[in-house]
Design a protein around this motif. Structure first.
Motif, PDB file in Angstrom:
ATOM      1  N   THR A   1       6.753   0.101  -5.231  1.00 36.30           N
ATOM      2  CA  THR A   1       6.649   1.422  -5.446  1.00 36.30           C
ATOM      3  C   THR A   1       5.232   1.625  -5.916  1.00 36.30           C
ATOM      4  OG1 THR A   1       7.485   1.485  -7.747  1.00 36.30           O
ATOM      5  CG2 THR A   1       9.119   2.456  -5.923  1.00 36.30           C
ATOM      6  N   CYS A   2       4.552   2.668  -5.929  1.00 40.62           N
ATOM      7  CA  CYS A   2       3.150   3.314  -6.267  1.00 40.62           C
ATOM      8  C   CYS A   2       3.023   3.057  -7.628  1.00 40.62           C
ATOM      9  CB  CYS A   2       2.761   4.219  -5.548  1.00 40.62           C
ATOM     10  SG  CYS A   2       0.776   4.727  -5.868  1.00 40.62           S
ATOM     11  N   ALA A   3       2.071   2.577  -8.191  1.00 39.32           N
ATOM     12  CA  ALA A   3       1.680   2.643  -9.793  1.00 39.32           C
ATOM     13  C   ALA A   3       1.174   4.173 -10.160  1.00 39.32           C
ATOM     14  CB  ALA A   3       0.964   1.527 -10.157  1.00 39.32           C
ATOM     15  N   GLU A   4       0.455   4.520  -8.866  1.00 39.94           N
ATOM     16  CA  GLU A   4      -0.134   5.815  -9.373  1.00 39.94           C
ATOM     17  C   GLU A   4       0.893   7.213  -9.142  1.00 39.94           C
ATOM     18  OE1 GLU A   4      -3.350   6.538  -9.913  1.00 39.94           O
ATOM     19  OE2 GLU A   4      -3.413   4.475 -10.419  1.00 39.94           O
ATOM     20  N   CYS A   5       1.555   7.160  -8.054  1.00 33.66           N
ATOM     21  CA  CYS A   5       2.325   8.405  -7.593  1.00 33.66           C
ATOM     22  C   CYS A   5       3.969   8.131  -7.501  1.00 33.66           C
ATOM     23  CB  CYS A   5       1.816   8.962  -6.535  1.00 33.66           C
ATOM     24  SG  CYS A   5       2.207   8.125  -4.867  1.00 33.66           S
ATOM     25  N   GLY A   6       4.302   6.783  -7.528  1.00 33.48           N
ATOM     26  CA  GLY A   6       5.701   6.480  -7.603  1.00 33.48           C
ATOM     27  C   GLY A   6       6.087   6.452  -6.096  1.00 33.48           C
TER      28      GLY A   6
ATOM     29  N   ARG B   1       0.776  -0.975  -0.020  1.00 31.08           N
ATOM     30  CA  ARG B   1      -0.077   0.110   0.028  1.00 31.08           C
ATOM     31  C   ARG B   1       0.689   1.287   0.106  1.00 31.08           C
ATOM     32  NH1 ARG B   1      -5.136   1.353   4.122  1.00 31.08           N
ATOM     33  NH2 ARG B   1      -6.051   2.664   2.736  1.00 31.08           N
ATOM     34  N   CYS B   2       0.442   2.351  -0.790  1.00 30.18           N
ATOM     35  CA  CYS B   2       1.439   3.515  -1.031  1.00 30.18           C
ATOM     36  C   CYS B   2       0.929   4.337   0.443  1.00 30.18           C
ATOM     37  CB  CYS B   2       0.842   4.232  -2.225  1.00 30.18           C
ATOM     38  SG  CYS B   2       1.736   5.851  -2.242  1.00 30.18           S
ATOM     39  N   GLN B   3       2.328   4.690   0.768  1.00 28.58           N
ATOM     40  CA  GLN B   3       2.167   5.432   2.193  1.00 28.58           C
ATOM     41  C   GLN B   3       1.796   6.940   1.834  1.00 28.58           C
ATOM     42  OE1 GLN B   3       2.536   3.852   5.051  1.00 28.58           O
ATOM     43  NE2 GLN B   3       1.872   2.436   3.567  1.00 28.58           N
ATOM     44  N   ALA B   4       1.678   7.386   0.607  1.00 27.95           N
ATOM     45  CA  ALA B   4       1.526   8.781   0.303  1.00 27.95           C
ATOM     46  C   ALA B   4       0.006   8.994  -0.238  1.00 27.95           C
ATOM     47  CB  ALA B   4       2.479   9.233  -0.855  1.00 27.95           C
ATOM     48  N   CYS B   5      -0.476   8.213  -1.183  1.00 27.92           N
ATOM     49  CA  CYS B   5      -1.898   8.380  -1.721  1.00 27.92           C
ATOM     50  C   CYS B   5      -2.607   7.159  -1.106  1.00 27.92           C
ATOM     51  CB  CYS B   5      -1.787   8.342  -3.339  1.00 27.92           C
ATOM     52  SG  CYS B   5      -1.519   6.614  -3.877  1.00 27.92           S
ATOM     53  N   ARG B   6      -2.274   6.163  -0.283  1.00 24.94           N
ATOM     54  CA  ARG B   6      -2.683   5.240   0.284  1.00 24.94           C
ATOM     55  C   ARG B   6      -3.493   4.528  -0.673  1.00 24.94           C
ATOM     56  NH1 ARG B   6      -1.047   4.085   4.587  1.00 24.94           N
ATOM     57  NH2 ARG B   6      -3.042   3.550   5.423  1.00 24.94           N
TER      58      ARG B   6
HETATM   59 ZN    ZN Z   1       0.796   6.473  -4.296  1.00 22.53          ZN
END
Ligand code: ZN
Length: 147
Positions: free
Chosen positions: A46-51, A32-37
């Motif tokens: 790494t997040c596929a949405e925001c990296g 789970r992305c820690q920036a965009c959740r």
């Molecule tokens: Zn993200």
């Protein structure tokens, strides 16, 4: 107890280990992305949405059947047919889907939108996530009381 069919289990590595071993604690963990959740599956560091970096978090383990099929062909003679193959969408996030098996009911009873929850098949160190039906309790009036 239902017999557990043999499976080809994955090689564990730093990235996938929490996903495949979380079942030992009864928990389906996903990155789970820690920036965009956003939950990220397939698993990624790494997040596929925001990296931004991801970490593992526990999902609810609840979901619904997005689509399904019944396999009747004995690809592996050690695995009894027929059996279900489903894509389950987790309740935690729209579109968070993965391919699995719905077990615990005959394949012909599996249907789109069916509520399911995770359980795990132990194969040594690996706990394979599968899903079982969540039966909605039916109210049955108690006829033993006074009338
Ligand atoms: Zn993200």
């Amino acid at each position: 107890m239902t017999a557990i069919a043999p499976r080809i289990t994955p090689d564990l590595n730093e990235l996938n280990r929490p996903f495949w071993t979380g079942g030992a604690e009864g928990v389906l963990q996903i990155t789970r992305c820690q920036a965009c959740r956003r939950w990220i599956f397939p698993l990624s560091a790494t997040c596929a949405e925001c990296g931004e970096p991801t970490v593992y978090e526990a999902t609810s383990g609840q979901g619904t059947v997005f689509t399904h099929t019944t396999n009747e062909y004995p690809y592996n003679p050690a695995v009894p047919v027929p059996y279900n193959i489903s894509i389950v969408e987790l309740a935690d996030q729209e579109g968070l889907r993965f391919t699995t098996n719905v077990v615990g009911c005959p394949p012909e009873e599996v249907h789109i939108g069916m509520p399911v929850r995770v359980q795990f098949e132990p194969h040594g160190e690996v706990f394979v996530p599968v899903f079982i039906p969540v039966f909605i309790p039916v109210f049955i009036p108690d006829s033993s009381g006074g009338e």
